[in-house]
Design a protein around this motif. Structure first.
Motif, PDB file in Angstrom:
ATOM      1  N   VAL A 160       0.848  -1.201   0.000  1.00 50.75           N
ATOM      2  CA  VAL A 160       0.000   0.000   0.000  1.00 50.75           C
ATOM      3  C   VAL A 160       0.884   1.252   0.000  1.00 50.75           C
ATOM      4  O   VAL A 160       0.615   2.222  -0.716  1.00 50.75           O
ATOM      5  CB  VAL A 160      -0.946  -0.001   1.225  1.00 50.75           C
ATOM      6  CG1 VAL A 160      -1.684   1.336   1.336  1.00 50.75           C
ATOM      7  CG2 VAL A 160      -1.949  -1.152   1.121  1.00 50.75           C
ATOM      8  N   ARG A 161       1.967   1.206   0.756  1.00 46.58           N
ATOM      9  CA  ARG A 161       2.894   2.347   0.804  1.00 46.58           C
ATOM     10  C   ARG A 161       3.496   2.574  -0.586  1.00 46.58           C
ATOM     11  O   ARG A 161       3.617   3.714  -1.041  1.00 46.58           O
ATOM     12  CB  ARG A 161       4.008   2.055   1.814  1.00 46.58           C
ATOM     13  CG  ARG A 161       4.727   3.310   2.265  1.00 46.58           C
ATOM     14  CD  ARG A 161       3.802   4.139   3.122  1.00 46.58           C
ATOM     15  NE  ARG A 161       4.387   5.373   3.592  1.00 46.58           N
ATOM     16  CZ  ARG A 161       4.023   6.587   3.156  1.00 46.58           C
ATOM     17  NH1 ARG A 161       3.129   6.705   2.191  1.00 46.58           N
ATOM     18  NH2 ARG A 161       4.545   7.670   3.663  1.00 46.58           N
ATOM     19  N   TRP A 163       2.141   1.626  -3.420  1.00 49.28           N
ATOM     20  CA  TRP A 163       1.043   2.056  -4.292  1.00 49.28           C
ATOM     21  C   TRP A 163       0.839   3.566  -4.178  1.00 49.28           C
ATOM     22  O   TRP A 163       0.586   4.242  -5.174  1.00 49.28           O
ATOM     23  CB  TRP A 163      -0.245   1.318  -3.909  1.00 49.28           C
ATOM     24  CG  TRP A 163      -1.430   1.719  -4.725  1.00 49.28           C
ATOM     25  CD1 TRP A 163      -1.797   1.212  -5.938  1.00 49.28           C
ATOM     26  CD2 TRP A 163      -2.414   2.720  -4.407  1.00 49.28           C
ATOM     27  NE1 TRP A 163      -2.939   1.827  -6.386  1.00 49.28           N
ATOM     28  CE2 TRP A 163      -3.331   2.757  -5.467  1.00 49.28           C
ATOM     29  CE3 TRP A 163      -2.597   3.580  -3.321  1.00 49.28           C
ATOM     30  CZ2 TRP A 163      -4.433   3.627  -5.485  1.00 49.28           C
ATOM     31  CZ3 TRP A 163      -3.681   4.450  -3.329  1.00 49.28           C
ATOM     32  CH2 TRP A 163      -4.588   4.461  -4.412  1.00 49.28           C
ATOM     33  N   GLU A 164       0.960   4.093  -2.980  1.00 44.02           N
ATOM     34  CA  GLU A 164       0.752   5.534  -2.774  1.00 44.02           C
ATOM     35  C   GLU A 164       1.718   6.380  -3.595  1.00 44.02           C
ATOM     36  O   GLU A 164       1.385   7.489  -3.995  1.00 44.02           O
ATOM     37  CB  GLU A 164       0.907   5.880  -1.288  1.00 44.02           C
ATOM     38  CG  GLU A 164      -0.306   5.500  -0.457  1.00 44.02           C
ATOM     39  CD  GLU A 164      -0.155   5.899   1.005  1.00 44.02           C
ATOM     40  OE1 GLU A 164       0.981   5.812   1.529  1.00 44.02           O
ATOM     41  OE2 GLU A 164      -1.149   6.295   1.621  1.00 44.02           O
TER      42      GLU A 164
ATOM     43  N   GLY B 144      -0.890  10.696   2.887  1.00 39.97           N
ATOM     44  CA  GLY B 144      -0.818   9.595   1.925  1.00 39.97           C
ATOM     45  C   GLY B 144      -2.215   9.227   1.491  1.00 39.97           C
ATOM     46  O   GLY B 144      -3.145   9.198   2.296  1.00 39.97           O
ATOM     47  N   ALA B 145      -2.352   8.917   0.192  1.00 39.38           N
ATOM     48  CA  ALA B 145      -3.667   8.659  -0.385  1.00 39.38           C
ATOM     49  C   ALA B 145      -4.350   7.462   0.271  1.00 39.38           C
ATOM     50  O   ALA B 145      -5.577   7.370   0.289  1.00 39.38           O
ATOM     51  CB  ALA B 145      -3.540   8.431  -1.895  1.00 39.38           C
ATOM     52  N   ALA B 146      -3.557   6.533   0.792  1.00 35.92           N
ATOM     53  CA  ALA B 146      -4.144   5.334   1.388  1.00 35.92           C
ATOM     54  C   ALA B 146      -3.794   5.238   2.870  1.00 35.92           C
ATOM     55  O   ALA B 146      -3.735   4.155   3.441  1.00 35.92           O
ATOM     56  CB  ALA B 146      -3.679   4.084   0.633  1.00 35.92           C
ATOM     57  N   VAL B 149      -6.024   3.099   4.965  1.00 39.19           N
ATOM     58  CA  VAL B 149      -5.831   1.656   4.806  1.00 39.19           C
ATOM     59  C   VAL B 149      -4.628   1.194   5.616  1.00 39.19           C
ATOM     60  O   VAL B 149      -4.681   0.173   6.314  1.00 39.19           O
ATOM     61  CB  VAL B 149      -5.654   1.282   3.315  1.00 39.19           C
ATOM     62  CG1 VAL B 149      -5.304  -0.192   3.168  1.00 39.19           C
ATOM     63  CG2 VAL B 149      -6.913   1.628   2.528  1.00 39.19           C
ATOM     64  N   ARG B 150      -3.555   1.984   5.567  1.00 38.67           N
ATOM     65  CA  ARG B 150      -2.375   1.599   6.345  1.00 38.67           C
ATOM     66  C   ARG B 150      -2.688   1.619   7.836  1.00 38.67           C
ATOM     67  O   ARG B 150      -2.250   0.748   8.589  1.00 38.67           O
ATOM     68  CB  ARG B 150      -1.194   2.515   6.007  1.00 38.67           C
ATOM     69  CG  ARG B 150      -0.635   2.222   4.605  1.00 38.67           C
ATOM     70  CD  ARG B 150       0.617   3.033   4.320  1.00 38.67           C
ATOM     71  NE  ARG B 150       0.323   4.423   4.047  1.00 38.67           N
ATOM     72  CZ  ARG B 150       0.712   5.444   4.802  1.00 38.67           C
ATOM     73  NH1 ARG B 150       1.433   5.238   5.887  1.00 38.67           N
ATOM     74  NH2 ARG B 150       0.389   6.676   4.479  1.00 38.67           N
ATOM     75  N   LEU B 153      -4.512  -1.557   8.691  1.00 34.31           N
ATOM     76  CA  LEU B 153      -3.609  -2.711   8.698  1.00 34.31           C
ATOM     77  C   LEU B 153      -2.763  -2.716   9.979  1.00 34.31           C
ATOM     78  O   LEU B 153      -2.567  -3.763  10.599  1.00 34.31           O
ATOM     79  CB  LEU B 153      -2.702  -2.688   7.464  1.00 34.31           C
ATOM     80  CG  LEU B 153      -3.410  -2.910   6.117  1.00 34.31           C
ATOM     81  CD1 LEU B 153      -2.490  -2.521   4.959  1.00 34.31           C
ATOM     82  CD2 LEU B 153      -3.858  -4.363   5.964  1.00 34.31           C
TER      83      LEU B 153
END
Lengths: 289, 289
Positions: A160-161, A163-164, B144-146, B149-150, B153
């Motif tokens: 995910v990191r 992907w960002e 961060g865009a996600a 989500v991080r 997790l």
């Protein structure tokens, strides 16, 4: 991982493996491999050169590499001693995970983008990527009743990191929903079970899609065409037979649906960077198992 | 979080929030709260006293606390300055997550075990728990865009680490499958929508279960009885009305299905540790909003 090839059996019950690899010196020659499962790695120390398809790239501490499905990859050591954490991931694990918080997030995208657009080098994040990589190596070597779950969570977090850093590229394709992998399963099962070339028309019919729709969903999700998937699956079967039997190359070629030994030879050069005979002798000499 | 109460609206799109809380001095009096969402915290610095139901426990750096659904909880500062990371989690997020690698793993179990059996203090893991807590605080404050989500997790990873210390307790109940929460949804929806007492018989019927089966599944999954759940939901509605309207306590009591003001008074003392009037004045004076 040493210069010997890794063979894993990943599944829903064991969807992620990771291990720390140490190289005190470069391998005698770059070693190539390809597999269905996805590979991600982070250099922890030293420098390595990564070969991915037709590309070459150097990676240092806190930098990552990502290998797509059936993508020929290899490495060489630029600065020894070199250490990396290498993760191998069962593709369905990533295909089905969606997060309502960030609907655009596709965990497969970092593996399916063209090599040059994939994440992996982001100077501002190198310290963080290195830290995540070290944590993964520690969890992989550690204990605990749910170690495998923590490993999965950490690997997904790293992904995910990465992907960002794509900044809007690698967005989940509108053509593929969370169930896309499930819908393609009949075609995958047929390819995995078959020693002959499975055509796209047949695969599309099995999935109850038009050939055009099947081709689009397959490529958007997996990053390669079905034809390539099916060929690589047979090449992989032939490679396994070369390692585990004493059958002549000609026989192996016929058994795995290739026209003749020279057909297999040509595909081996392209995908493994060496001839079937060299593959057999090199891997056997390097594998103590 | 300061001494002011936190109010969140969690949902599938926003299932986890976290923030770092700093206390330079103890609050004038312990502040109590209860909510549907689950709460987990890790002390990063200093020491605090945590009240959970009828229990009191001290927590220092690398020690965690877990509050179950509608469980009255509060805190006091033992050693200032004190810092903690506080996480609030939407229950369905945890109810549905299962991991084929570790079928026994139940992410809700750490919240539903009797308070004395919950994880949170494990001297050998304090450094690791502290590290995970610090990482969560950083992600919560980061970008961060996600990021969301991080954060999810990392919070799940912390919870899995805590679950591991249970050593075989807190195993997923055989009575509840991954779909149990979904099956209970009609009863939860009715309780959430209702200002009167919803009976267990009615709730069981809505879920198409026998009263006995409903009671078992509900308690195994949520850690409390449905009767308590429904009462707490109405108390919470009354508490909100006290904060956001000027209606007399008597009117609020009647609107939320309590027999009279003294009934509401008694339940407030039990669940919030103070009278409705005190709750109203205390929270209003502390909430700058």
């Amino acid at each position: 991982m040493s210069t010997k090839l890794m063979r894993f059996t990943l599944s829903a019950e064991n969807p992620v493996v990771a291990s720390r690899a140490r190289y005190s010196q470069p391998p005698p020659a770059p070693v190539f491999d390809m597999h269905y499962d996805l590979e991600m790695g982070v250099v922890l120390h030293g420098r390595m050169r990564r070969f991915l398809g037709d590309t070459v790239a150097e990676r240092g501490p806190g930098e990552a590499w990502l290998c797509g499905m059936w993508e020929t990859h290899g490495f060489d050591i630029v600065e020894a001693p070199c250490e990396a954490v290498v993760m191998v991931i069962w593709p369905p694990l990533l295909a089905s995970q969606r997060f309502p918080q960030v609907p655009a997030l596709s965990l497969l995208a970092p593996f399916t983008l063209p090599v040059g657009q994939r994440p992996g080098q982001a100077p501002a994040l190198a310290a963080e990527i290195l830290h995540l990589g070290q944590g993964i190596a520690e969890t992989a070597a550690g204990t605990g009743a749910a170690r495998a779950v923590r490993l999965q969570l950490q690997v997904v977090e790293l992904l995910v990191r990465l992907w960002e850093t794509l900044d809007g590229q690698g967005v989940a394709s509108s053509a593929v929903g969370p169930d896309a992998f499930h819908r393609l399963t009949p075609a995958l099962d047929r390819a995995f079970a078959s020693r002959r070339a499975v055509g796209s028309d047949e695969a599309a019919r099995l999935c109850r899609m038009s050939t055009r729709q099947f081709a689009r969903v397959f490529h958007d999700l997996m990053g390669i065409t079905f034809a390539r998937f099916a060929t690589c699956q047979r090449l992989h079967g032939a490679a396994d037979a070369l390692l585990n039997t004493d059958e002549p190359v000609k026989t192996v070629a016929a058994e795995w649906g290739f026209v003749d030994a020279s057909h297999l030879h040509r595909l081996f050069l392209k995908h493994y960077g060496c001839s079937p005979a060299t593959y057999r002798s090199r891997c056997r000499s390097q594998d103590p198992g």
